[in-house]
Design a protein around this motif. Sequence first.
Motif, PDB file in Angstrom:
ATOM      1  N   UNK A   5     104.057 -23.928  79.469  1.00 47.33           N
ATOM      2  CA  UNK A   5     102.670 -24.346  79.668  1.00 47.33           C
ATOM      3  C   UNK A   5     102.213 -25.244  78.533  1.00 47.33           C
ATOM      4  N   UNK A   6     102.077 -26.533  78.848  1.00 46.99           N
ATOM      5  CA  UNK A   6     101.545 -27.499  77.882  1.00 46.99           C
ATOM      6  C   UNK A   6     100.024 -27.488  78.019  1.00 46.99           C
ATOM      7  N   UNK A   7      99.337 -27.188  76.935  1.00 44.77           N
ATOM      8  CA  UNK A   7      97.884 -27.018  77.001  1.00 44.77           C
ATOM      9  C   UNK A   7      97.199 -28.314  77.441  1.00 44.77           C
ATOM     10  N   UNK A   8      97.900 -29.453  77.308  1.00 45.89           N
ATOM     11  CA  UNK A   8      97.259 -30.707  77.736  1.00 45.89           C
ATOM     12  C   UNK A   8      97.167 -30.842  79.260  1.00 45.89           C
ATOM     13  N   UNK A   9      97.701 -29.852  80.002  1.00 44.12           N
ATOM     14  CA  UNK A   9      97.475 -29.860  81.452  1.00 44.12           C
ATOM     15  C   UNK A   9      95.998 -29.581  81.758  1.00 44.12           C
ATOM     16  N   UNK A  10      95.322 -28.934  80.799  1.00 35.71           N
ATOM     17  CA  UNK A  10      93.902 -28.604  80.955  1.00 35.71           C
ATOM     18  C   UNK A  10      93.076 -29.834  80.574  1.00 35.71           C
ATOM     19  N   UNK A  11      91.920 -29.968  81.174  1.00 33.56           N
ATOM     20  CA  UNK A  11      91.058 -31.104  80.844  1.00 33.56           C
ATOM     21  C   UNK A  11      90.645 -31.053  79.370  1.00 33.56           C
ATOM     22  N   UNK A  12      90.655 -32.209  78.695  1.00 32.64           N
ATOM     23  CA  UNK A  12      90.284 -32.202  77.269  1.00 32.64           C
ATOM     24  C   UNK A  12      88.849 -31.759  77.004  1.00 32.64           C
ATOM     25  N   UNK A  13      87.969 -31.810  78.008  1.00 32.90           N
ATOM     26  CA  UNK A  13      86.619 -31.265  77.813  1.00 32.90           C
ATOM     27  C   UNK A  13      86.676 -29.751  77.586  1.00 32.90           C
ATOM     28  N   UNK A  14      87.662 -29.099  78.206  1.00 33.59           N
ATOM     29  CA  UNK A  14      87.803 -27.645  78.096  1.00 33.59           C
ATOM     30  C   UNK A  14      88.741 -27.287  76.949  1.00 33.59           C
ATOM     31  N   UNK A  15      89.778 -28.092  76.759  1.00 29.07           N
ATOM     32  CA  UNK A  15      90.792 -27.820  75.731  1.00 29.07           C
ATOM     33  C   UNK A  15      90.983 -29.070  74.867  1.00 29.07           C
ATOM     34  N   UNK A  24     103.848 -21.552  75.238  1.00 29.07           N
ATOM     35  CA  UNK A  24     102.511 -22.164  75.169  1.00 29.07           C
ATOM     36  C   UNK A  24     102.594 -23.204  74.058  1.00 29.07           C
ATOM     37  N   UNK A  25     102.409 -24.471  74.420  1.00 26.23           N
ATOM     38  CA  UNK A  25     102.735 -25.531  73.461  1.00 26.23           C
ATOM     39  C   UNK A  25     101.639 -26.591  73.357  1.00 26.23           C
ATOM     40  N   UNK A  26     101.784 -27.381  72.300  1.00 25.80           N
ATOM     41  CA  UNK A  26     100.984 -28.583  72.044  1.00 25.80           C
ATOM     42  C   UNK A  26      99.554 -28.288  71.613  1.00 25.80           C
ATOM     43  N   UNK A  27      99.290 -27.046  71.202  1.00 28.87           N
ATOM     44  CA  UNK A  27      97.994 -26.776  70.573  1.00 28.87           C
ATOM     45  C   UNK A  27      97.937 -27.548  69.253  1.00 28.87           C
ATOM     46  N   UNK A  28      96.894 -28.344  69.073  1.00 31.78           N
ATOM     47  CA  UNK A  28      96.744 -29.096  67.822  1.00 31.78           C
ATOM     48  C   UNK A  28      95.397 -28.768  67.181  1.00 31.78           C
ATOM     49  N   UNK A  29      95.398 -27.792  66.251  1.00 36.85           N
ATOM     50  CA  UNK A  29      94.136 -27.348  65.638  1.00 36.85           C
ATOM     51  C   UNK A  29      93.398 -28.468  64.912  1.00 36.85           C
ATOM     52  N   UNK A  30      94.119 -29.526  64.509  1.00 38.94           N
ATOM     53  CA  UNK A  30      93.448 -30.637  63.814  1.00 38.94           C
ATOM     54  C   UNK A  30      92.464 -31.344  64.741  1.00 38.94           C
ATOM     55  N   UNK A  31      92.680 -31.229  66.051  1.00 41.31           N
ATOM     56  CA  UNK A  31      91.775 -31.863  67.012  1.00 41.31           C
ATOM     57  C   UNK A  31      90.837 -30.865  67.685  1.00 41.31           C
TER      58      UNK A  31
END
Length: 329
Positions: A255-265, A299-306
């Motif tokens: 699950x790449x978190x960027x599948x979720x809309x950037x408004x939500x994630x 669960x991947x691609x979480x970027x706390x800097x953003x």
Amino acid sequence: MLAPEAKSSEKTPEKSPGAEQQAARKKLDSVTLIYVPLHLGGSHRGVSMGPAAMRVAELPESIERLGFKVADEIDIQVPYSVCWWDQHSPAKCVPEIGQVSEDVAAAVEAAMTKGTIPITIGGDHSLAIGSIAGVSNYYRKRNENWGLMWFDAHGDINTPESSGSGNVHGMPLAVSLGRGDKRLTELLGYSPKVLPNRSVLIGIRDVDPPERELIDQCGVTPFTIRDIDHLGLGRVTDLALGACGSDSTGLHVSFDIDVIDPDVAPGVSTPARGGFNYRESHLALTLLAESQLIRSIDIVELNPANDIKNSTAKLAVELILSSLGQRIL
Ligand SMILES: [Mn+2]
């Protein structure tokens, strides 16, 4: 919300789907958390902070509150290399990513062999080269079929030849299907790790032109965001389950978190508009959990800097709970 072990007293136990789930889950009531602060697959340093943000968002505690045991927490060592500055390589940092992949594969396979659910926390998506190798080795030794559910805004099916950036986080699905740099495809001594006719790509909306051809040729089943708009994510998830092979013993969810809309994630490296909304994100994983087939998760691609106040990490923790079967009733 109730943990899977909790049961409504109004329901007849024999007929309650909750009771069935409870019985099935008895076999798998513990997880192994594998933290992989891997940033070498992309050009965004912030992803290396993903595991720390998930701990801050109380991942282990939340899993235990749901009624699962956290059998082990493993931190995979990642070299802090600047190899990704090498703009001339068609696939950057391959030796380093290969080493991390071997370690991840060993940890994932060991976790499954112990009867736990490995949850691999990124880090960038190139870590799936390792987790899928570990999953593949587990089933291979048992001669069992399994399916791959790949949630992503992107295809992740580039090869060194097709990639414009040389970033390996755009290649892990191709590598797992046996296409790409041999130092990665031949990990553990065999290839491919997963069969295309048991692989499903869900939520894609930002696909490079060469990736279109590869998706078309290689035989994976794609469900684009247009399919989801048209059919609804519930129906798409059902179709995806069918496409992964009804005779599969288990499912790996990447699950790449960027599948979720950037408004939500917002806390991702490569946002793409038009993604899953909050409820859709939960629905997909809840339905997969209800299939009782989920055996391993990335669960991947979480970027706390953003991210904004760690909200994406908190959502990622919630999504893991949904994939472990957290129910509303
Ligand atoms: Mn990805």
